[in-house]
Design an enzyme around this catalytic site. Structure first.
Site, PDB file in Angstrom:
ATOM      1  N   LYS A  51       0.841  -1.209   0.000  1.00  0.00           N
ATOM      2  CA  LYS A  51       0.000   0.000   0.000  1.00  0.00           C
ATOM      3  C   LYS A  51       0.872   1.255   0.000  1.00  0.00           C
ATOM      4  CE  LYS A  51      -3.760  -2.497   2.193  1.00  0.00           C
ATOM      5  NZ  LYS A  51      -4.437  -2.918   3.435  1.00  0.00           N
ATOM      6  N   GLN A  95      -4.404  -1.449   9.545  1.00  0.00           N
ATOM      7  CA  GLN A  95      -4.313  -2.797   8.969  1.00  0.00           C
ATOM      8  C   GLN A  95      -4.901  -3.826   9.942  1.00  0.00           C
ATOM      9  OE1 GLN A  95      -3.178  -3.525   5.788  1.00  0.00           O
ATOM     10  NE2 GLN A  95      -3.891  -5.594   6.219  1.00  0.00           N
ATOM     11  N   ASP A 118     -11.046   2.859   4.200  1.00  0.00           N
ATOM     12  CA  ASP A 118     -11.423   1.450   4.105  1.00  0.00           C
ATOM     13  C   ASP A 118     -12.947   1.308   4.034  1.00  0.00           C
ATOM     14  OD1 ASP A 118      -9.545  -0.520   3.827  1.00  0.00           O
ATOM     15  OD2 ASP A 118      -9.042  -0.648   5.961  1.00  0.00           O
TER      16      ASP A 118
END
Ligand code: NAP
Length: 280
Positions: A51, A95, A118
């Protein structure tokens, strides 16, 4: 049968994002993404590094924050509060999975909804269900982009989603429903799974079971989207679909690797740009 090439599409999208970010920078806005990793899980480290790299490639300011496994929940919440207040950061991603001593739901709810790239915050989940979300979970959004690229319109299709996680299955269900499909969502407690998958025009599988969807579970000409990523003992990467036997029977199929996976990161970058534009 046609392969749905998520890798190629992700490259195309990243090129487009790069151009848009260059223009935005001329207006004085550099999109910023913070990715927080707690602990040393090797798979999570790989994802976070990917990422970080992809962000930099398209011109996003990337802030990678690595915290030790024994980080307290309070310390993590403070880190998020600092990032919420940081004007150079437009997107925040924590994460998952987090270490067991940390309450994941509390952490997600601590992220400012307009920085929640997200799309996991309850506000954004609610907006997705009413069809007004701007920040949508990256993996199912990537699936919708693949369908769009290949002119596959879910309107009126019988769709079957396998898996009901908050990350994949449920948002996938909402996106397909909003796009006009008739959606059946299945999970580990579903009875007669084969009966449901066999009548579907479109099947999205995200269950984490190597090659679980077999050829005898689909109808001729079905569209197959494989979200699964499973590493076999041999080291080989396979999806949740038995690709070799299913591919000849279906009309379209995503490969693993090279299907949905690369699209997830591309959608994260796209969400970061959306967040940056919204905030200005
Ligand atoms: P998860 O949270 O473990 O959820 C798995 C879901 O599958 C659950 O809803 C579970 O049902 C259901 N399930 C398990 N076994 C089943 C079976 N035999 N038949 C029907 N349903 C079954 O997993 P996840 O995070 O959603 O991830 C799913 C897969 O997608 C994994 O392989 C993961 O690596 C992959 N993934 C890929 C990407 C990408 O970028 N391509 C992103 C995220 C995840 P219950 O709810 O009843 O337990």
């Amino acid at each position: 049968m046609q392969i749905l090439d998520g890798k190629a599409l992700s490259i195309k999208i990243k090129e487009k994002l790069k151009d848009e970010i260059t223009t935005l920078k001329k207006d004085g806005i550099t999109p910023g993404l913070a990715v927080i990793l707690v602990g040393e899980d090797p798979a999570s480290q790989t994802y976070v590094n990917a990422k970080d790299r992809a962000s930099q490639e398209v011109g996003i300011y990337s802030k990678k924050i690595t915290l030790p496994p024994d980080t307290t929940q309070e310390a993590l919440l403070q880190q998020i509060a600092d990032l919420n207040a940081d004007n150079s950061i437009h997107g925040i991603l924590v994460q998952l999975p987090l270490p067991k001593h940390i309450d994941t739901a509390k952490v997600i709810e601590a992220i400012a909804p307009h920085k929640d790239v997200d799309g996991f915050h309850e506000l954004n989940v609610g907006k997705l269900s009413t069809g007004s979300a701007k920040l949508i979970p990256c993996t199912p959004l990537g699936v919708m982009e693949i369908l769009k690229e290949y002119n596959i319109d879910p309107m009126g299709l019988d769709a079957c989603v396998l898996g009901r996680s908050n990350i994949v299955g449920k948002p996938m269900m909402n996106l397909l429903l909003n796009a006009g499909a008739t959606v059946t969502i299945c999970h580990s407690k579903t009875k007669n799974l084969k009966e449901k998958t066999s009548r579907a025009d479109l099947i999205v599988v995200g269950i984490g079971k190597p090659e679980m969807l077999q050829a005898d579970m689909i109808k001729e000409g079905a569209i197959i989207i494989d979200v699964g990523i499973n590493r076999l003992e041999s080291g080989k990467l396979v999806g949740d679909v038995a690709f070799t036997s299913v591919a000849p029977k279906c009309s379209y199929i995503t490969p693993v690797p090279g299907g949905v996976g690369p699209m997830t990161i591309a959608m994260l970058l796209q969400n970061t740009l959306i967040a940056a534009k919204n905030k200005g």
